[in-house]
Scaffold this motif. Structure first.
Motif, PDB file in Angstrom:
ATOM      1  N   ILE A  96       0.448  -1.569  -0.498  1.00  0.00           N
ATOM      2  CA  ILE A  96      -0.012  -0.508   0.213  1.00  0.00           C
ATOM      3  C   ILE A  96       0.999   0.974  -0.220  1.00  0.00           C
ATOM      4  CG2 ILE A  96      -1.518   1.210   1.052  1.00  0.00           C
ATOM      5  CD1 ILE A  96      -2.947  -1.247   1.875  1.00  0.00           C
ATOM      6  N   THR A  97       1.718   1.067   0.882  1.00  0.00           N
ATOM      7  CA  THR A  97       2.922   2.464   1.036  1.00  0.00           C
ATOM      8  C   THR A  97       3.191   2.866  -0.543  1.00  0.00           C
ATOM      9  OG1 THR A  97       2.957   2.229   3.784  1.00  0.00           O
ATOM     10  CG2 THR A  97       4.470   3.688   1.837  1.00  0.00           C
ATOM     11  N   GLY A  98       4.032   2.008  -0.611  1.00  0.00           N
ATOM     12  CA  GLY A  98       5.004   2.022  -1.788  1.00  0.00           C
ATOM     13  C   GLY A  98       4.099   2.171  -3.370  1.00  0.00           C
ATOM     14  N   THR A  99       3.357   1.623  -3.162  1.00  0.00           N
ATOM     15  CA  THR A  99       2.316   1.881  -4.748  1.00  0.00           C
ATOM     16  C   THR A  99       1.777   3.351  -4.545  1.00  0.00           C
ATOM     17  OG1 THR A  99       1.360  -0.104  -4.655  1.00  0.00           O
ATOM     18  CG2 THR A  99      -0.024   1.746  -5.789  1.00  0.00           C
ATOM     19  N   THR A 100       0.820   3.884  -2.899  1.00  0.00           N
ATOM     20  CA  THR A 100       0.305   4.646  -3.141  1.00  0.00           C
ATOM     21  C   THR A 100       1.884   6.470  -3.125  1.00  0.00           C
ATOM     22  OG1 THR A 100      -0.980   4.273  -1.678  1.00  0.00           O
ATOM     23  CG2 THR A 100      -0.829   6.959  -1.542  1.00  0.00           C
ATOM     24  N   HIS A 101       2.746   5.977  -2.899  1.00  0.00           N
ATOM     25  CA  HIS A 101       4.243   7.014  -2.468  1.00  0.00           C
ATOM     26  C   HIS A 101       3.912   6.900  -4.170  1.00  0.00           C
ATOM     27  CE1 HIS A 101       5.809   9.506   0.722  1.00  0.00           C
ATOM     28  NE2 HIS A 101       6.804   9.467   0.370  1.00  0.00           N
ATOM     29  N   SER A 102       4.797   6.050  -4.480  1.00  0.00           N
ATOM     30  CA  SER A 102       5.354   5.770  -5.843  1.00  0.00           C
ATOM     31  C   SER A 102       4.420   6.667  -7.138  1.00  0.00           C
ATOM     32  CB  SER A 102       5.513   5.145  -6.373  1.00  0.00           C
ATOM     33  OG  SER A 102       7.041   3.977  -5.430  1.00  0.00           O
ATOM     34  N   VAL A 103       3.666   6.219  -7.275  1.00  0.00           N
ATOM     35  CA  VAL A 103       1.998   6.292  -7.444  1.00  0.00           C
ATOM     36  C   VAL A 103       2.352   8.879  -7.416  1.00  0.00           C
ATOM     37  CG1 VAL A 103      -0.378   7.245  -8.558  1.00  0.00           C
ATOM     38  CG2 VAL A 103       0.704   4.410  -8.570  1.00  0.00           C
ATOM     39  N   PHE A 104       2.120   8.179  -6.992  1.00  0.00           N
ATOM     40  CA  PHE A 104       1.892   9.718  -6.727  1.00  0.00           C
ATOM     41  C   PHE A 104       3.355  10.883  -6.715  1.00  0.00           C
ATOM     42  CE2 PHE A 104       3.105  13.964  -3.338  1.00  0.00           C
ATOM     43  CZ  PHE A 104       2.227  14.540  -4.243  1.00  0.00           C
ATOM     44  N   ILE A 105       4.643  10.081  -6.544  1.00  0.00           N
ATOM     45  CA  ILE A 105       5.721  11.569  -7.039  1.00  0.00           C
ATOM     46  C   ILE A 105       5.595  11.017  -8.329  1.00  0.00           C
ATOM     47  CG2 ILE A 105       8.080  11.202  -7.055  1.00  0.00           C
ATOM     48  CD1 ILE A 105       8.071  10.601  -4.639  1.00  0.00           C
ATOM     49  N   PHE A 106       5.521   9.940  -9.622  1.00  0.00           N
ATOM     50  CA  PHE A 106       6.042  10.383 -10.412  1.00  0.00           C
ATOM     51  C   PHE A 106       4.015  11.015 -11.407  1.00  0.00           C
ATOM     52  CE2 PHE A 106       9.278   7.588  -9.661  1.00  0.00           C
ATOM     53  CZ  PHE A 106      10.364   7.638 -10.448  1.00  0.00           C
ATOM     54  N   THR A 107       2.715  10.990 -10.675  1.00  0.00           N
ATOM     55  CA  THR A 107       2.190  11.697 -11.499  1.00  0.00           C
ATOM     56  C   THR A 107       3.143  13.491 -11.586  1.00  0.00           C
ATOM     57  OG1 THR A 107       1.309  12.613  -9.435  1.00  0.00           O
ATOM     58  CG2 THR A 107       0.249  10.855 -10.597  1.00  0.00           C
ATOM     59  N   PHE A 119      22.316   6.902  -6.233  1.00  0.00           N
ATOM     60  CA  PHE A 119      23.052   5.462  -6.718  1.00  0.00           C
ATOM     61  C   PHE A 119      21.530   5.019  -6.917  1.00  0.00           C
ATOM     62  CE2 PHE A 119      23.541   4.768  -2.823  1.00  0.00           C
ATOM     63  CZ  PHE A 119      23.104   3.714  -2.702  1.00  0.00           C
ATOM     64  N   LEU A 120      20.784   4.994  -6.294  1.00  0.00           N
ATOM     65  CA  LEU A 120      19.311   4.665  -6.678  1.00  0.00           C
ATOM     66  C   LEU A 120      18.132   6.049  -6.212  1.00  0.00           C
ATOM     67  CD1 LEU A 120      17.239   3.303  -3.520  1.00  0.00           C
ATOM     68  CD2 LEU A 120      19.961   4.746  -3.349  1.00  0.00           C
ATOM     69  N   CYS A 121      17.056   5.355  -7.060  1.00  0.00           N
ATOM     70  CA  CYS A 121      15.932   6.398  -6.846  1.00  0.00           C
ATOM     71  C   CYS A 121      15.282   6.085  -6.520  1.00  0.00           C
ATOM     72  CB  CYS A 121      14.695   6.264  -8.698  1.00  0.00           C
ATOM     73  SG  CYS A 121      15.536   6.554 -10.109  1.00  0.00           S
ATOM     74  N   ASP A 122      15.748   7.146  -5.348  1.00  0.00           N
ATOM     75  CA  ASP A 122      15.183   7.213  -3.888  1.00  0.00           C
ATOM     76  C   ASP A 122      14.078   8.192  -3.516  1.00  0.00           C
ATOM     77  OD1 ASP A 122      14.475   6.976  -1.335  1.00  0.00           O
ATOM     78  OD2 ASP A 122      16.796   7.187  -0.362  1.00  0.00           O
ATOM     79  N   ILE A 123      13.825   7.976  -2.430  1.00  0.00           N
ATOM     80  CA  ILE A 123      11.661   9.263  -2.669  1.00  0.00           C
ATOM     81  C   ILE A 123      12.709  10.921  -3.228  1.00  0.00           C
ATOM     82  CG2 ILE A 123      10.381  10.146  -1.120  1.00  0.00           C
ATOM     83  CD1 ILE A 123       9.751   6.463  -0.815  1.00  0.00           C
ATOM     84  N   GLU A 138       6.730  15.818   0.573  1.00  0.00           N
ATOM     85  CA  GLU A 138       7.782  16.012   1.332  1.00  0.00           C
ATOM     86  C   GLU A 138       6.453  15.464   2.497  1.00  0.00           C
ATOM     87  OE1 GLU A 138       9.517  19.889   1.815  1.00  0.00           O
ATOM     88  OE2 GLU A 138      10.214  19.561  -0.006  1.00  0.00           O
ATOM     89  N   VAL A 139       5.260  15.915   3.115  1.00  0.00           N
ATOM     90  CA  VAL A 139       4.382  15.177   4.009  1.00  0.00           C
ATOM     91  C   VAL A 139       4.580  13.929   3.929  1.00  0.00           C
ATOM     92  CG1 VAL A 139       2.558  15.677   5.458  1.00  0.00           C
ATOM     93  CG2 VAL A 139       3.447  17.808   4.134  1.00  0.00           C
ATOM     94  N   GLY A 140       4.131  13.416   3.033  1.00  0.00           N
ATOM     95  CA  GLY A 140       4.097  12.363   3.033  1.00  0.00           C
ATOM     96  C   GLY A 140       4.951  11.039   2.913  1.00  0.00           C
ATOM     97  N   ASN A 141       6.695  11.940   2.596  1.00  0.00           N
ATOM     98  CA  ASN A 141       7.926  11.167   3.163  1.00  0.00           C
ATOM     99  C   ASN A 141       7.857  11.174   4.757  1.00  0.00           C
ATOM    100  OD1 ASN A 141      10.208  10.023   2.184  1.00  0.00           O
ATOM    101  ND2 ASN A 141      11.118  11.276   2.965  1.00  0.00           N
ATOM    102  N   LEU A 142       7.986  12.447   5.164  1.00  0.00           N
ATOM    103  CA  LEU A 142       7.450  12.452   6.641  1.00  0.00           C
ATOM    104  C   LEU A 142       6.272  11.430   7.701  1.00  0.00           C
ATOM    105  CD1 LEU A 142       9.044  13.651   9.099  1.00  0.00           C
ATOM    106  CD2 LEU A 142       6.603  15.905   8.925  1.00  0.00           C
ATOM    107  N   PHE A 143       5.318  11.322   6.764  1.00  0.00           N
ATOM    108  CA  PHE A 143       4.859  10.620   7.232  1.00  0.00           C
ATOM    109  C   PHE A 143       4.798   9.174   7.242  1.00  0.00           C
ATOM    110  CE2 PHE A 143       1.055   7.441   6.842  1.00  0.00           C
ATOM    111  CZ  PHE A 143       0.406   7.489   7.817  1.00  0.00           C
TER     112      PHE A 143
END
Length: 254
Positions: A96-107, A119-123, A138-143
């Motif tokens: 759930i977290t990986g899907t939500t976070h990744s989709v939001f960032i790449f929109t 050296f990697l695609c970090d958040i 950033e709020v999502g990353n902090l959460f």
């Protein structure tokens, strides 16, 4: 313990496969590049497996707490259904977290600089490339950091505080040593993984330096997974005994 270790090993294998082969290929390349789709895939699995590993380490800490502080109730507290449920929740939280976070960032729009200082695609490094406001990212990353790094680490510390009290209550030094040897492997991995992860993700963005981020990331993406097989095997009497018997059979015969 071995039930959790099997899933932990699986997650570690997938986790390093997501990062290390790409990193080694980029180190050999004079101009390393990564397509947008590959960057999304790496970020997704990195987030999914990282969150799952945090949850599994917390479940393993509770398993040690139940075994040491509640030994007479251990089989009731940690029955097959409970263990399967804890592992299932760990995977579900990661998905759930990986899907939500990744989709939001790449929109978010990425029309400016396209160089990731990592050296990697970090958040955080990917978020810094977005041309739109990254406030909610950033709020999502902090959460996520508080929910799946800081909170699990706090629960693990609380578990080991109870275990420490149990160790101090044991009369014999042999008993204390036996209890400590049961937990030392897991404790070493927790300190290395959560310590560097907390520093990397809990710092303010203004204090976040590219080189420092990469050094910290090396620990929880490469060093810790590399040490885990040795930590969990060489500190385990059953495993070392099996290794000795295997070496004796093949080197000196039956």
């Amino acid at each position: 313990m071995y039930f959790f270790l099997r899933h932990f090993s699986l997650v570690e294998i997938l986790y390093t496969t997501t990062i290390v082969p790409r990193m080694l290929a980029d180190l050999r390349s004079s101009r390393p590049t990564i397509p947008r789709g590959s960057c999304f895939t790496q970020l997704y699995f990195f987030s999914l497996l990282g969150i799952t590993e945090c949850c599994l380490l917390t479940a393993m800490a509770y398993d040690r707490y139940a075994a040491i502080c509640c030994p007479l109730h251990y089989t009731t507290l940690m029955n097959q259904g409970t263990c399967a449920g804890m592992v299932g929740v760990s995977y579900l939280a990661g998905i759930i977290t990986g899907t939500t976070h990744s989709v939001f960032i790449f929109t978010l729009p990425f029309r400016g600089a396209n160089t990731i200082h990592h050296f990697l695609c970090d958040i955080l490094p990917v978020l810094r490339l977005a041309t739109a406001s990254t406030f909610w990212g950033e709020v999502g990353n902090l959460f996520v950091t508080v929910a799946f790094i800081f909170t699990p680490f706090s629960l693990i510390v609380a578990s080991y505080a109870c275990i420490l009290a149990a160790i101090l209550g044991v009369a014999t030094s042999q008993g204390r040593q036996k209890i400590f040897s049961t937990c030392s492997s897991h404790l070493f991995v927790v300190i290395l993984f959560f310590g560097t992860g907390t520093v990397a993700y809990m710092r303010p963005q203004a204090d976040s330096l590219g080189d420092t981020d990469q050094i910290l990331s090396i620990f929880y993406t490469v060093v810790t997974p590399m040490c885990n097989p040795f930590v969990y095997t060489l500190r385990n009497k059953e495993v070392t005994g099996a290794m000795r018997r295997l070496m004796k059979r093949y080197l000196w015969g039956p």
